[in-house]
Design an enzyme around this catalytic site. Structure first.
Site, short mmCIF file in Angstrom:
data_model
loop_
_atom_site.label_atom_id
_atom_site.label_comp_id
_atom_site.label_asym_id
_atom_site.label_seq_id
_atom_site.Cartn_x
_atom_site.Cartn_y
_atom_site.Cartn_z
N LYS A 47 -6.19 -14.94 -14.87
CA LYS A 47 -7.26 -14.99 -13.88
C LYS A 47 -8.38 -13.98 -14.19
CE LYS A 47 -7.49 -14.00 -9.04
NZ LYS A 47 -7.31 -12.84 -8.36
N LYS A 102 -11.73 -8.21 -11.13
CA LYS A 102 -12.27 -6.87 -11.36
C LYS A 102 -11.17 -5.96 -11.89
CE LYS A 102 -13.24 -3.56 -8.31
NZ LYS A 102 -13.62 -2.76 -7.22
N LYS A 121 0.83 -1.21 0.00
CA LYS A 121 0.00 0.00 0.00
C LYS A 121 0.87 1.26 0.00
CE LYS A 121 -4.13 -1.84 0.31
NZ LYS A 121 -5.11 -1.81 -0.74
P1 AMP Z 1 -11.55 -9.99 -4.85
O1 AMP Z 1 -12.87 -9.64 -5.48
O2 AMP Z 1 -10.45 -9.91 -5.84
O3 AMP Z 1 -11.30 -9.27 -3.58
O4 AMP Z 1 -11.64 -11.55 -4.49
C1 AMP Z 1 -12.34 -12.03 -3.39
C2 AMP Z 1 -12.17 -13.53 -3.34
O5 AMP Z 1 -12.79 -14.14 -4.48
C3 AMP Z 1 -10.71 -14.00 -3.41
O6 AMP Z 1 -10.12 -14.09 -2.14
C4 AMP Z 1 -10.82 -15.38 -4.04
O7 AMP Z 1 -11.16 -16.34 -3.06
C5 AMP Z 1 -12.01 -15.23 -4.96
N1 AMP Z 1 -11.62 -14.97 -6.37
C6 AMP Z 1 -11.53 -13.79 -7.01
N2 AMP Z 1 -11.19 -13.95 -8.32
C7 AMP Z 1 -11.06 -15.28 -8.51
C8 AMP Z 1 -10.74 -16.11 -9.64
N3 AMP Z 1 -10.52 -15.60 -10.86
N4 AMP Z 1 -10.69 -17.44 -9.46
C9 AMP Z 1 -10.94 -17.98 -8.24
N5 AMP Z 1 -11.26 -17.28 -7.15
C10 AMP Z 1 -11.32 -15.94 -7.27
#
Ligand code: AMP
Length: 331
Positions: free
Chosen positions: A194, A197, A111
């Site tokens: 992957k 967002k 950060k």
């Molecule tokens: P985020 O929205 O990036 O904060 O992700 C929240 C949680 O969603 C993460 O800790 C992962 O467990 C899961 N996650 C997000 N993107 C993926 C992805 N492409 N594949 C698998 N799990 C994901």
């Protein structure tokens, strides 16, 4: 029943990666553990969001999780800022947290690099707040990704330190909870690995049919295999992985067969994939709209979740106060 606690970031809408990588496991967990799921709105203040955005995103996130099937009768679902006991514990934990160890936390260092003009004390003490979220419910398990491992180590350290300072066995050490042996990784369809967002390649649960179709049809492909049974390049493998996640086995096998015999038509495969993604998203999308327009229900869920969470947190705080030497609160 063991207590499991998980925080939910109040930013952005849920996408397929979130659903298959995390939310789906929450749905199972809620029947197997004493689950607490909270929307981490205090944590989000480190980036100074606009008040209107906070109000809106808490409502959106709650609607989306309920639409996925999180059950307020089974799990305690609450907003972090509805449980002020967390802040009292945050203060106590901060009194036993040291600058050096906080500065060494990798997520803090990241950060500092990413937002050098906003290195606030909230960022520095993020591990204390996370530990307070966990310890206030004396949770034993916390579902987290690899990036949170160090913060989990800090939470265990805070628990041990408190117990040692006061000569008690009060806080259990929380363990990271790994959903399964093999984590599901939902790929992006733009060749970037992957889905996410920030990667700008997310297919959201609330996307309508046309949007889903547009996103899937844009997926990167190649000119097709020329040798039977050849290995799939990453972009093609991503399409197949996505199909494995959302489509039936028959559909997957059909296109896999076509690939192996060099007869694959990616256009057909993408159309099928878009239809299957839409078939998965459509009922969730409908429920999201229903929940979002039902303020009375959302308020009820939030209120009941806050009450359940506070009742438990209050017990912890009262004991902590006694241990520290303060008077417990009058009931
Ligand atoms: P985020 O929205 O990036 O904060 O992700 C929240 C949680 O969603 C993460 O800790 C992962 O467990 C899961 N996650 C997000 N993107 C993926 C992805 N492409 N594949 C698998 N799990 C994901």
């Amino acid at each position: 029943m063991e207590t499991v606690l998980s925080g939910i970031r109040p930013t952005g809408n849920l996408h397929l990666g979130n659903y298959f990588g995390a939310v789906k496991s929450f749905l199972k967990m809620q029947y197997e553990y004493n689950c607490y799921f909270f929307i981490a709105d205090w944590h989000s203040l480190t980036t100074h969001p606009h008040p209107e955005n906070i109000r809106k995103s808490v409502k959106t996130i709650l609607s989306e999780y309920l639409a996925c099937g999180l059950d307020p009768e089974k799990a305690t679902i609450y907003t972090q800022s509805d449980v002020p006991e967390v802040l009292e514990l945050y203060l106590y934990l901060n009194m036993n947290a040291y600058l050096g160890e906080l500065e060494r936390v990798t997520t803090f260092k990241d950060k500092v690099r990413l937002q050098p003009n906003n290195v606030n004390a909230g960022l520095l003490t993020y591990p204390s707040l996370m530990a307070a979220d966990i310890l206030v419910h004396r949770a034993l398990k916390v579902p987290v990704g690899k990036d949170q491992e160090q913060n989990m180590e800090m939470a265990r350290k805070y628990a041990r330190r408190f117990n040692t300072i006061y000569g008690v066995e009060f806080f259990p050490e929380p363990a990271s909870f790994h959903f399964s042996e093999k984590a599901v990784k939902v790929p992006g369809l733009d060749g970037s690995g992957k889905m996410g967002k920030s990667e700008g390649n997310a297919i959201y649960l609330r996307d309508d049919e046309q949007t889903i179709k547009k996103k899937v049809m844009k997926a990167v492909t190649d000119s097709g295999p020329t040798v039977p049974n050849s290995e799939k390049p990453e972009v093609i493998q991503n399409l197949f992985t996505m199909m494995e996640i959302v489509s039936s086995k028959e559909t997957y096998d059909y296109f896999n067969e076509k690939y192996n015999s060099c007869e694959i038509r990616y256009g057909d495969m993408k159309k099928q994939l878009a239809a299957d993604i839409n078939a998965f998203c459509a009922p969730v999308r409908e429920r999201i709209t229903e929940f979002e327009s039902d303020n009375a229900y959302l308020d009820k869920v939030a209120k009941e979740g806050a009450e359940k969470s506070r009742a438990n947190a209050f017990k912890t705080i009262n004991e902590v106060r006694e241990i520290i030497g303060f008077k417990p609160y009058a009931k």
